[in-house]
Design a protein around this motif. Structure first.
Motif, PDB file in Angstrom:
ATOM      1  N   ALA A 361       0.831  -1.206   0.000  1.00 12.00           N
ATOM      2  CA  ALA A 361       0.000   0.000   0.000  1.00 12.00           C
ATOM      3  C   ALA A 361       0.864   1.254   0.000  1.00 12.00           C
ATOM      4  N   ARG A 362       1.938   1.244   0.811  1.00 10.91           N
ATOM      5  CA  ARG A 362       2.828   2.403   0.838  1.00 10.91           C
ATOM      6  C   ARG A 362       3.487   2.612  -0.517  1.00 10.91           C
ATOM      7  N   ASN A 363       3.946   1.529  -1.132  1.00  7.79           N
ATOM      8  CA  ASN A 363       4.609   1.646  -2.431  1.00  7.79           C
ATOM      9  C   ASN A 363       3.645   2.106  -3.528  1.00  7.79           C
ATOM     10  N   LEU A 364       2.403   1.645  -3.465  1.00  5.69           N
ATOM     11  CA  LEU A 364       1.413   2.087  -4.436  1.00  5.69           C
ATOM     12  C   LEU A 364       1.166   3.588  -4.308  1.00  5.69           C
ATOM     13  N   ALA A 365       1.032   4.055  -3.085  1.00  6.47           N
ATOM     14  CA  ALA A 365       0.848   5.491  -2.874  1.00  6.47           C
ATOM     15  C   ALA A 365       2.045   6.277  -3.389  1.00  6.47           C
ATOM     16  N   ALA A 366       3.252   5.739  -3.177  1.00  6.53           N
ATOM     17  CA  ALA A 366       4.457   6.417  -3.658  1.00  6.53           C
ATOM     18  C   ALA A 366       4.488   6.453  -5.181  1.00  6.53           C
ATOM     19  N   ARG A 367       4.091   5.330  -5.828  1.00  6.20           N
ATOM     20  CA  ARG A 367       4.054   5.304  -7.290  1.00  6.20           C
ATOM     21  C   ARG A 367       3.086   6.358  -7.843  1.00  6.20           C
ATOM     22  N   LEU A 368       1.914   6.427  -7.244  1.00  2.00           N
ATOM     23  CA  LEU A 368       0.910   7.378  -7.709  1.00  2.00           C
ATOM     24  C   LEU A 368       1.394   8.818  -7.536  1.00  2.00           C
ATOM     25  N   ARG A 369       2.037   9.060  -6.402  1.00  2.00           N
ATOM     26  CA  ARG A 369       2.573  10.422  -6.169  1.00  2.00           C
ATOM     27  C   ARG A 369       3.692  10.726  -7.149  1.00  2.00           C
ATOM     28  N   SER A 370       4.567   9.722  -7.394  1.00  2.97           N
ATOM     29  CA  SER A 370       5.663   9.926  -8.332  1.00  2.97           C
ATOM     30  C   SER A 370       5.143  10.163  -9.740  1.00  2.97           C
ATOM     31  N   ALA A 371       4.122   9.407 -10.151  1.00  5.08           N
ATOM     32  CA  ALA A 371       3.549   9.572 -11.491  1.00  5.08           C
ATOM     33  C   ALA A 371       2.895  10.931 -11.645  1.00  5.08           C
ATOM     34  N   GLY A 372       2.290  11.419 -10.563  1.00  3.52           N
ATOM     35  CA  GLY A 372       1.628  12.717 -10.620  1.00  3.52           C
ATOM     36  C   GLY A 372       2.587  13.862 -10.761  1.00  3.52           C
ATOM     37  N   ARG A 373       3.878  13.633 -10.425  1.00  5.74           N
ATOM     38  CA  ARG A 373       4.869  14.706 -10.528  1.00  5.74           C
ATOM     39  C   ARG A 373       5.695  14.603 -11.809  1.00  5.74           C
TER      40      ARG A 373
END
Length: 374
Positions: A361-373
């Motif tokens: 879950a933490r890694n998924l949130a990080a991926r989504l945040r990274s993709a958004g930037r």
């Protein structure tokens, strides 16, 4: 009686900051430090929030920026070293000046000691052996120096505070381990990626390489709730705990464990909070980690700086009433510390997820945040 002579135990972050401000109020600060040559290295910490106006007023912010680490981004990795997500560090911009400053803790302490040096007496290579107080002051017995009397004694000597032990009792009554252990060591060479902090997680374990400032630093942060007590001086035991807790991980972990086995500079401790009903007893008070350790995500040093300025200001506001000054200091600074202590479980869940589900879950949130930037 107005406190004029103040003994501060600890020449880390809080102690020299307090000494600087006390001297500017006409008081006579003395800092005693067990280490004869305090280190100018160590785990990177952030100077931010309420600490920034303090270091700006001290005139040391340019020196801190000169000593700052080069890290601007954080890269999360999988076991094979592939990138999961790449995120900016707080305040870490590739261009322009960062508002907050990340600096090796020892370098931060060295800058603060230098700022206080001209108006402060330093007793290096010594420590407090006994304290005996009355309503007017504190008689102090040192391990090496001759006994002296001070109007006020401040314990700014860290999680395992000697002043707290002498004045309040054994640390087992106040120090609360979180079940997380931390070990760090310098790698003695520049990082392969000089602007990135690289992190590998497995459930309950984190291994990182931080570029620091020139020479990289490795860190192991891991959950071991079964280890509730250990000898803080047994480096062989520390090496065994770190090695057995991380054997089997990929990326560059096997090589890092080889360095753990051979280094003479391994730092090892439990991540803990300090929970005291009051920070002062008579003319003895506590500051920084000795009073309210909250360190996990780099907040401890900033809180120590802010707390030191608050204590000095309270003593200036109540020059003839030390009890009132100490009460005001505690009330104001607890308002900063308490939310950080309450949030330590949430911080730990993000930094070192305990389960495979939590890590995913933490890694998924990080991926989504990274993709958004991107």
């Amino acid at each position: 009686m107005t406190p004029r002579s103040v003994l501060i135990s600890g020449a880390g972050v809080a102690g020299p900051t307090l000494a600087y401000w006390l001297a500017r109020q006409g008081l006579r600060p003395t800092v005693v430090e067990k280490a004869a040559n305090p280190r100018s290295s160590g785990n990177p910490v952030d100077v931010r929030g309420a600490a920034l106006p303090v270091v700006e007023a001290m005139g040391v912010l340019p020196h801190l920026r000169a000593a700052a680490t080069s890290a601007t981004t954080m890269r999360l990795l999988n076991a094979s070293g592939r990138t999961i997500a790449r995120l900016p560090l707080p305040g870490g911009r590739a261009g322009g000046e960062r508002r907050e400053v990340e600096v090796p803790r020892g370098d931060l302490a060295a800058v603060l000691r230098q700022a206080a040096r001209s108006d402060t007496e330093f007793l290096l290579g010594d420590s407090i052996a006994a304290l005996q107080q009355d309503e007017h002051g504190v008689d102090v017995t040192f391990e090496r120096a001759a006994p002296r009397r001070f109007d006020l004694v401040v314990g700014a000597d860290g999680l395992h505070s000697q002043v707290r032990r002498l004045a309040f009792g054994p640390e087992r009554g106040f120090v609360r381990p979180t079940g997380i252990l931390v070990a760090t060591l310098p790698l003695g060479e520049p990082a392969d990626h000089p602007h990135e902090v690289q992190l590998l997680n497995a459930p309950g374990r984190l291994v990182s390489v931080h570029p620091s400032r020139g020479a990289a630093l490795a860190a192991f942060i891991f959950r071991r709730p079964d280890i509730t007590a250990f000898d803080h001086h047994d480096t062989g035991l520390h090496r065994r705990i770190v090695t057995e807790s991380h054997t089997g991980l990929g990326w560059r972990v096997p090589g890092l464990l080889d360095q753990v086995a051979n280094t003479d500079e391994l730092y090892f401790d439990a991540v803990s909070t300090v929970d005291l009903p009051a920070w002062s007893r008579g003319r003895i008070t506590l500051l920084g980690d000795a009073a309210s350790c909250v360190s996990l995500l780099g907040d401890g040093s900033s809180l120590a700086i802010a707390g030191a300025r608050t204590l000095a200001a309270a003593l200036a506001e109540h020059p003839a009433a030390p009890a009132a000054a100490l009460a005001r200091y505690e009330a104001e600074h607890r308002a900063r510390v308490t939310p950080k202590q309450r949030g330590i479980k949430r911080s730990a869940a993000l930094l070192v997820p305990a389960t495979r589900f939590g890590l995913g879950a933490r890694n998924l949130a990080a991926r989504l945040r990274s993709a958004g930037r991107s």
